[in-house]
Design a protein around this motif. Structure first.
Motif, short mmCIF file in Angstrom:
data_model
loop_
_atom_site.label_atom_id
_atom_site.label_comp_id
_atom_site.label_asym_id
_atom_site.label_seq_id
_atom_site.Cartn_x
_atom_site.Cartn_y
_atom_site.Cartn_z
N ALA A 164 0.84 -1.20 0.00
CA ALA A 164 0.00 0.00 0.00
C ALA A 164 0.88 1.25 0.00
O ALA A 164 0.61 2.22 -0.73
CB ALA A 164 -0.92 -0.01 1.22
N GLY B 227 -2.61 3.18 -2.45
CA GLY B 227 -2.34 1.76 -2.63
C GLY B 227 -3.50 0.94 -2.10
O GLY B 227 -4.00 0.02 -2.75
N LEU C 185 2.71 1.66 -3.44
CA LEU C 185 1.89 2.01 -4.60
C LEU C 185 1.20 3.37 -4.47
O LEU C 185 0.59 3.86 -5.41
CB LEU C 185 0.81 0.93 -4.84
N THR C 186 1.27 3.95 -3.28
CA THR C 186 0.60 5.24 -3.07
C THR C 186 1.38 6.37 -3.74
O THR C 186 2.60 6.44 -3.65
CB THR C 186 0.45 5.52 -1.56
N ALA D 236 -5.32 1.21 -5.82
CA ALA D 236 -4.72 0.02 -6.44
C ALA D 236 -5.39 -1.26 -5.97
O ALA D 236 -5.59 -2.18 -6.75
CB ALA D 236 -3.24 -0.01 -6.13
#
Lengths: 447, 316
Positions: A188, A204, A191-192, A284
């Motif tokens: 998380a 994320g 991907l943020t 995501a």
């Protein structure tokens, strides 16, 4: 003395009226009270018309129900089934109270099952299940749990919902879906995407318990958190799994910054629209039900996504593959005019493989019996298969039936909202207060 | 006086009494069916555990539970907040708009329509639109931020949710405004002329002529406003649902009063207890409380207005 007579008469009349209005009228003999017809052959049941109330309202859903009932009409040509769409739980309760119950009624949720079983709003199906030799072991334990209360099985599971993780393949950048909570945290964060001022652009994973489907009941199976003790009292404060889950969640919320996360969450709009943030690449990974597959197909057909079971506590790898389940239930209300024929319809819809597969293929919910899950006619791809597997997993769980199911979940949900915004100073004390609220209410409801 | 009494014969009186009862019977039936019976039933059920089907006498348990029910007390505080702040805001805004409209030389009809229109919008639709208009990145906040002011998260911040609902109530003052307008236009012009000749300024005229003359209407608006505030349900429920972005999927639950119980009103908690939690006996306790509060507020307001009108020499 004669002056008191009208007063006494009025008082007696009022008392009679008050007590009379508390019980629903008995419209027909209870299910199982009559001798069983010889077999379930069509000829043994008299010609009649059944009324079935259900909550589906979209044209495709209504048609799916019609298609599933068509098989019953073939089997019992002398029985006419009249479907009534878009019926909510309170309408069912009121109809039973008013002595105008339908023959068969279904509900989208399992929240009222305990109350309906205890009060006798729905008839106990146990005698006819036994009479007809129905093997309930073909249902997962969770489905058996959410359809009975205190030994009364007053409804049967019709279709189920299972929950898992959806991930946007483009945003995942080749990463595999996380299997543990620490992997979820790591991914998380990775991907943020944020703007220069820290504002979240792409999340994320949104750890807020207030975000769409991230409610307490859906996330509890990630750590195998228990709602109740065997005696029905709240286990929230005493089960360390809840604390583990909450501490993990708060750490991730704090990493985002509650204010920033909250602002981002509120900017995402409505869950039930074609602008869902998952479709738009704003998140995501999301926790969601199997029905999202059908929505993605109709609202975001080009989305490249995958599905996986929800991540689980790091020290409980045995939970991986399980998740939360609940679903549509169906039964014979008290006062049904044709209880035996109604039971045949309930039995058909909940145990006939063809009926279940027809409904599942149309509604894209999980069918409940083992045979229907394994039916070659069941349409499934890898993304849907994930949820079938979650549903069938032996550790998949539900919110056990309780007469205060709604109240209890709300008490926890309310606490979680305060927890994530940092209003709770001491977690143990806070959870103990939740326990107290639930237990006090349980006492009031006659525990 | 001669002291001669003209009392009617008892038989005649009895006949008159029967006639009176006959003429009153529609009202008596309505009173019995729609007031006396529901009230008696509410009292009766408040001593019972009642899940809409089964009834069990539990004495004062529902009342005892109420004393320790934090959410009930929060909902009472919120409801009182609405009575204290929302009702005056609504009444004063309605009066101010009506007063302005009486002074308009041109376009009065147009503005009357503009201010009246929102009250025609269905409550749910109006509330949903309002919450969207006031969301953190919505148009209202963008306008506020043009002035360099950090706009609040109206329905997402516990400190702003009730003021947000108050703004919503002020937006829908159409009916109140029309009643005030009618009352203001009814005040005789010569009173103002006489006061002006005597040297009374605008404020003095408003205080000594307008207010006493419209005090019956003011009392009506205030009393109905207070009762409305005590029964405040739909807007709070819809606003909190929309702002919370809740779902109705299986296993989901909606916590009324979002955010942080700031919009939880007593009628919402009552509804919840009765129809969501199946604790109808407890809901009856809350209903009785609401009824008592309505009666007390109404009596106090009527008394206050009478004193005010008497003091001002008005004719309520």
């Amino acid at each position: 003395m004669h002056r008191r007579l009208p007063i006494l008469a009025a008082a007696a009349l009022t008392a009679a009226a008050l007590t009379a209005c508390t019980a629903g009228k008995e419209g027909a003999p209870a299910l199982g009270a009559q001798p069983r017809p010889s077999g379930s052959a069509s000829a043994t049941l008299p010609a009649t018309t059944l009324e079935l109330w259900h909550g589906f309202s979209a044209p495709a859903e209504v048609k799916a129900f019609e298609d599933a009932v068509a098989g019953f009409r073939q089997k019992f040509p002398q029985i006419t089934v009249k479907l009534v769409k878009g019926v909510q739980d309170d309408q069912i309760t009121q109809a039973v109270r008013g002595g105008k119950a339908p023959d068969v009624a279904s509900s989208f949720t399992t929240d009222n099952v305990a109350q309906w079983c205890r009060s006798g709003t729905f008839q106990d199906l146990t005698p006819v299940i036994r009479q007809d030799g129905i093997d309930l072991s073909v249902l997962p334990e969770a489905s058996r749990a959410y359809t009975e209360f205190e030994g009364r099985r007053c409804v049967m599971p019709l279709l189920a919902d299972a929950y898992g993780l959806y991930y946007n393949k483009a945003l995942m950048k080749g990463n595999a879906p996380p299997k543990t909570l620490s992997e979820l945290t790591e991914l998380a964060k990775k991907l943020t995407v944020r703007d220069a001022d820290g504002t979240i652009k792409v999340a994320g994973f949104i750890p807020s318990f207030q975000y769409y489907e991230n409610v307490a009941s859906h996330v509890a199976p990630m750590v195998d958190a228990k709602w109740y003790n065997p005696d029905g009292t709240s286990a929230i404060g005493s089960d360390p799994a809840w604390k583990r889950l909450l501490r993990w969640q708060k750490e991730l919320v704090d990493w985002y910054g509650y204010d920033k996360l909250d602002r981002f969450r509120k900017s995402l709009g409505q869950e039930w629209s074609a602008d869902h943030p998952f479709y738009k690449g704003k998140v995501a990974m999301v926790l969601d039900g199997e029905w999202r597959n059908a929505m993605i197909a109709s609202e975001a057909g080009n989305l490249d996504y995958g599905t996986a079971p929800l991540p689980v506590a790091d020290d409980r790898p045995d939970l991986y593959g399980s998740g939360f389940t609940a679903g549509t239930v169906i039964g014979v209300p008290k006062g049904a005019k044709n209880p035996q024929a109604a039971w045949e319809l309930v039995k058909y819809l909940t145990t006939d493989t063809s009926a279940l597969v027809t409904l599942s293929n149309a509604l894209r919910n999980v069918p409940t019996t083992k045979a229907s899950l394994e039916s070659p006619d069941l349409k499934k791809d890898d993304n849907f298969q994930t949820f079938i597997d979650v549903f069938a997993h032996p550790k998949t769980s539900t919110v056990p039936s309780s007469v205060n199911s709604v109240f209890n979940q709300e008490a926890m949900q309310e606490f979680l909202a305060r927890w994530e915004m940092g209003s709770i100073e001491d977690l143990d004390t806070g959870l103990a207060e939740v326990d107290k609220r639930i237990n006090d209410k349980l006492k009031l409801s006659g525990g | 006086m001669s002291g001669v009494t003209h009392a009617a014969p008892p038989r005649w009186r009895r006949g008159e009494g029967r006639k009176a009862l006959l003429w009153m019977s529609p009202w008596l039936v309505g009173f019995a069916v729609f007031f006396a019976y529901p009230l008696a039933a509410t009292v009766y059920f408040s001593f019972h555990r009642y899940d809409l089907f089964t009834l069990e006498f539990i004495g004062l348990d529902n009342y005892r539970y109420f004393l320790h029910d934090d959410r009930a007390w929060v909902s009472i505080k919120n409801t009182l907040w609405l009575v204290v702040f929302m009702v005056p805001a609504q009444v004063l805004f309605g009066l101010a708009v009506a007063q302005l409209l009486t002074r308009l030389k041109a376009g009065s009809g147009f503005f009357r329509t503009v201010f009246y229109l929102p009250s025609l919008v269905p409550l749910v639709a109006g509330t949903v639109s309002f919450v969207f208009l006031m969301n953190p990145s919505g148009p209202l906040n963008q306008i506020i931020e043009l002035f360099g002011i950090t706009a609040p998260d109206w329905f997402g911040d516990k400190d702003w949710a009730k003021p947000g609902l108050t703004l919503l109530a002020m937006w829908g003052i159409g009916n109140t405004m029309m009643i005030f307008l009618a009352a203001l236009l009814d005040v005789p012009k010569h009173l103002y002329e006489a006061a002006a000749i005597d040297g009374a300024g605008g404020w003095r005229q408003f205080r000594s002529i307008t207010l006493p003359m419209i005090s019956p209407v003011l009392m009506f608006s205030t009393v109905t406003g207070v009762i409305y505030a005590l029964q405040y349900f739909t807007q709070a429920m819809i606003a909190s649902r929309v702002a919370a972005g809740v779902t109705d999927s299986p296993g989901s639950s909606f916590v009324p009063g979002y955010p942080e119980l700031s919009t939880l009103t007593l009628p919402q908690w009552l509804f919840h207890a009765g129809f969501r939690d199946f604790s109808m006996g407890y809901a009856c306790v809350l209903a009785l409380l609401l009824f008592a509060a309505s009666v007390i507020f109404t009596l106090v307001l009527i008394r206050r207005f009478r004193t005010f009108a008497d003091g001002q020499g008005g004719n309520p």
